[in-house]
Design a protein around this motif. Structure first.
Motif, PDB file in Angstrom:
ATOM      1  N   VAL B   5       0.899  -1.292   0.060  1.00  0.00           N
ATOM      2  CA  VAL B   5       0.006   0.272  -0.024  1.00  0.00           C
ATOM      3  C   VAL B   5       1.083   1.264  -0.067  1.00  0.00           C
ATOM      4  O   VAL B   5       0.668   2.246  -0.819  1.00  0.00           O
ATOM      5  N   LEU B   6       1.996   1.317   0.767  1.00  0.00           N
ATOM      6  CA  LEU B   6       2.878   2.467   0.848  1.00  0.00           C
ATOM      7  C   LEU B   6       3.409   2.570  -0.487  1.00  0.00           C
ATOM      8  O   LEU B   6       3.469   3.787  -1.004  1.00  0.00           O
ATOM      9  N   ASN B   7       4.094   1.580  -1.114  1.00  0.00           N
ATOM     10  CA  ASN B   7       4.707   1.842  -2.160  1.00  0.00           C
ATOM     11  C   ASN B   7       3.629   2.381  -3.241  1.00  0.00           C
ATOM     12  O   ASN B   7       3.953   3.264  -4.143  1.00  0.00           O
ATOM     13  N   LEU B   8       2.251   1.881  -3.253  1.00  0.00           N
ATOM     14  CA  LEU B   8       1.452   2.370  -4.240  1.00  0.00           C
ATOM     15  C   LEU B   8       1.130   3.797  -4.089  1.00  0.00           C
ATOM     16  O   LEU B   8       0.997   4.413  -4.856  1.00  0.00           O
ATOM     17  N   ILE B   9       1.088   4.270  -2.773  1.00  0.00           N
ATOM     18  CA  ILE B   9       0.693   5.526  -2.384  1.00  0.00           C
ATOM     19  C   ILE B   9       1.920   6.341  -2.908  1.00  0.00           C
ATOM     20  O   ILE B   9       1.478   7.436  -3.669  1.00  0.00           O
TER      21      ILE B   9
END
Lengths: 368, 159
Positions: B5-9
Motif C-alpha cells: 500500500v505504501l509503495n502504491l501511495i
C-alpha cells in the motif's frame, strides 16, 4: 389568499433541557421549517489537549474520564492502550478480561442513559425511570471494583488498578441476567408504541454516503448502513476471543439508531457473559511490567477504540520524555455533531429534538 | 501488505505532485506514513487519495496540527472502509505562516477539524468556507496549542 411568512432566528440552548449540557444551535425558520442551522460549541472547553502536555502519562488518565463522562471506562482504555502500544507493554489476560467486562458494561450504561433521556426529550417520561434503575445496577458494580460511580480512572498503563473483589464476577453474571430481562421489557414498554414510531421513522435520515463523508462512526454510522465496528474490524484488546454480532440498519433515520443501540446493549451483555466464563482460565496477574517512570520511546501513533458514541481515537506524539509532546483526541461526539446543519435543513422544528437526541452527543466530549 | 500500500501511495503521489514531493515515508506501526511539503499538497492529490480505485481513502478519521517548534505539521489519518487500509499523512508547513489547503470540499468532516486546528494552533486552511474559531471565544488572543503560548494565569486573567 396566500399567507405571508417571515424568516425568524431562534436560539436553542445553550441551556436548553434537551441538549443535556451547554450546546447552542442557532436556527433560521420559515414557518415551522428549518432553513439553516448553525451549531455553536465550546462552552465546556477545558483545553484537555493542552493540559495533558504538562502531565505525566499516568496523570492523564483522570482527564480522559471527563471527556465522555458516560463512558469513562472506554476513555481510560483508549488512552492507556495507545501508550501501551507505543511502549510495547504486554497486558496480562486477567486485566484484559476485566477491562472488557467494564467497557461493555459501560457501553450498556451509556446507551441506557441515551435511551432514557432520548425518550424523555420526545415526551415519554416513564422510560427514564426504568433506564436509570437499570443503570444503577451497573454503577453499583463499578463502585465495588473502583470506588467511583462516574469518573473511574480505573485503567492503569499495563493493566487495571485493582483486582475484582471476591464474588464480583458472580455478581456481574447475575446482573447480566437481570439486565437482559429488563431490556426485553423495554420493547414492550416503548418499541411497539405507535406514537413513538411516528416520531422517529423517516425522521432525520442520514444516507450511507453522508455518514462516510462526515466521518460519522459508532451506532450513528451503523444505523446508516456503514458496516464497521472497531471491535471487530480493527481489533484491539482481546475482542477476537468473543462471539458477537454488529447490528447494522440501512434506513439511517432516528428509528434505525434506536434499533441499533438497543441491539448493541444485548450484544454487549453477550460479550460480558463470555468474558466472565473465560476469565476463570486466566492467570492472577492484573498489572503488566512497566517502568516506574513511564517514558515511551520517541515516536507517534494513532490508536482507536469503539466508544459508545463511535470511534474514540488518540493520536499521541512522544519525544521520549516523561510528558507527552502532543495529544490529539479524536472525540466521536465532536465529529458526529458536525452533520447537524445538513440533516436539519428542511425538517420541521418539531423534529429538531428527536434528530439531535438521536445522535447521542455528550458535551464533555464535544468541547474537550 | 502495508508495504505494498505504501509503495502504491508513493507512486501515485509522485505521479501527481512530482518526484520530489515526498519528504519522508515509512511504515509506522505497520501503517503507511507519508510526509509531504505543503506546496505539493493540493485538492487534486486529496481527491486522488479518495477516489483512486486502488486506494479509496473515503473515511477521514481526524485532522490535527502539531507545533514542532521549528516548523508545523498537519496530520491526516485516512481509512479506506472498502479496502481496509490506512495512511497517516503529514503536511509540513512553516511556523511563521502556517498555511495548508483546505480539504473540506473533499471530506466533509475536515470542516470542523480544520477549524479546531486553526483555533488552537493558528494554521490557515486556504479555501475553507468558514475558518473561524470553534472552541474558544471569537476574541481570544493567541493559539493555545502552540508551544510558545503564554500559560501564565495572571496575564490570561484567570488568577
Amino acid at each position: 389568499m396566500s399567507i405571508r411568512t417571515e424568516e425568524m432566528i431562534l436560539n436553542v440552548g445553550p441551556q436548553h433541557p434537551s441538549t443535556h449540557g451547554v450546546f447552542r444551535i442557532a436556527i433560521k425558520i420559515d414557518g415551522e421549517i428549518i432553513q439553516e442551522a448553525t451549531p455553536v460549541i465550546g462552552y465546556l472547553h477545558r483545553g484537555t489537549e493542552k493540559l495533558v502536555e504538562d502531565l505525566s502519562y499516568t496523570q492523564v488518565v483522570p482527564y480522559t474520564d471527563r471527556l465522555d463522562y458516560l463512558n469513562a471506562m472506554t476513555n481510560n482504555v483508549a488512552w492507556v492502550h495507545t501508550v501501551e502500544k507505543l511502549m510495547g507493554v504486554e497486558v496480562p489476560d486477567r486485566a484484559e478480561y476485566i477491562r472488557i467486562i467494564c467497557m461493555e458494561l459501560n457501553r450498556v450504561a451509556s446507551h441506557l442513559v441515551w435511551w432514557g433521556t432520548f425518550l424523555l426529550d420526545i415526551g415519554a417520561l416513564s422510560p427514564f425511570i426504568y433506564a436509570f434503575r437499570d443503570r444503577e445496577i451497573i454503577l453499583d458494580l463499578f463502585t465495588k471494583i473502583c470506588g467511583q460511580r462516574l469518573t473511574y480512572s480505573y485503567m492503569s498503563i499495563g493493566g487495571v488498578r485493582f483486582d475484582a473483589p471476591t464474588g464480583w464476577l458472580e455478581e456481574v453474571e447475575e446482573a447480566v441476567k437481570v439486565l437482559r430481562e429488563n431490556i426485553a421489557e423495554y420493547d414492550t414498554l416503548v418499541t411497539g408504541n405507535e406514537i413513538f414510531q411516528y416520531r422517529t421513522k423517516g425522521v432525520g435520515v442520514i444516507t450511507k454516503e453522508q455518514a462516510i463523508d462526515w466521518g460519522l462512526s459508532g451506532p450513528v454510522a451503523r444505523a446508516s448502513g456503514v458496516d464497521f465496528d472497531i471491535r471487530r474490524d480493527d481489533k484491539y484488546s482481546i475482542y477476537d476471543r468473543f462471539q458477537f454480532d454488529v447490528p447494522v440498519r440501512q434506513a439511517g433515520d432516528v428509528w434505525a439508531k434506536y434499533e441499533v443501540r438497543l441491539e448493541e446493549m444485548r450484544q454487549s451483555l453477550r460479550i460480558v457473559e463470555q468474558a466472565c466464563r473465560q476469565i476463570k482460565d486466566a492467570g492472577p496477574d492484573i498489572q503488566g511490567k512497566v517502568p516506574r517512570i513511564i517514558k515511551p520511546p520517541a515516536g507517534e501513533l494513532y490508536r482507536r477504540v469503539e466508544g459508545s458514541k463511535g470511534e474514540l481515537g488518540v493520536h499521541l506524539i512522544s519525544d521520549g520524555t516523561a510528558k507527552p509532546y502532543r495529544v490529539k483526541l479524536r472525540r466521536p461526539s465532536f465529529v458526529n455533531c458536525q452533520i447537524l446543519p445538513e440533516i436539519l435543513k428542511g425538517e420541521s422544528i418539531a423534529n429538531l429534538i428527536a434528530i439531535f437526541g438521536g445522535l447521542d452527543v455528550v458535551l464533555g466530549e464535544v468541547d474537550a | 501488505m502495508s508495504q505494498e500500500v505504501l509503495n502504491l501511495i508513493i507512486d501515485k503521489v509522485k505521479s501527481i505532485a512530482g518526484p520530489d514531493a515526498i519528504i519522508d515515508s515509512k511504515l509506522n506501526f505497520d501503517i503507511p506514513y507519508v510526509v509531504l511539503d505543503s506546496s505539493s499538497w493540493t485538492t487534486d492529490l486529496a481527491n486522488m487519495l479518495k477516489q483512486d480505485d486502488a486506494l479509496q481513502f473515503d473515511f477521514l478519521c481526524f485532522v490535527s496540527g502539531v507545533d514542532y517548534k521549528e516548523h508545523m505539521e498537519v496530520v491526516y489519518q485516512l481509512h479506506s472502509l472498502n479496502k481496509d487500509q490506512y495512511i497517516m499523512l503529514k503536511i509540513k508547513t512553516s511556523r511563521e505562516n502556517p498555511s495548508v489547503i483546505s480539504v473540506a470540499s473533499v471530506w466533509g468532516t475536515a470542516d470542523w477539524h480544520e477549524r479546531e486546528a486553526y483555533d488552537l494552533l493558528g494554521i490557515d486552511f486556504v479555501g475553507h468556507p468558514n475558518l473561524t474559531r470553534i472552541l474558544l471565544e471569537d476574541d481570544w488572543e493567541g493559539h493555545p496549542l502552540r508551544k510558545d503560548y503564554n500559560i501564565d494565569k495572571e496575564t490570561l486573567g484567570l488568577d
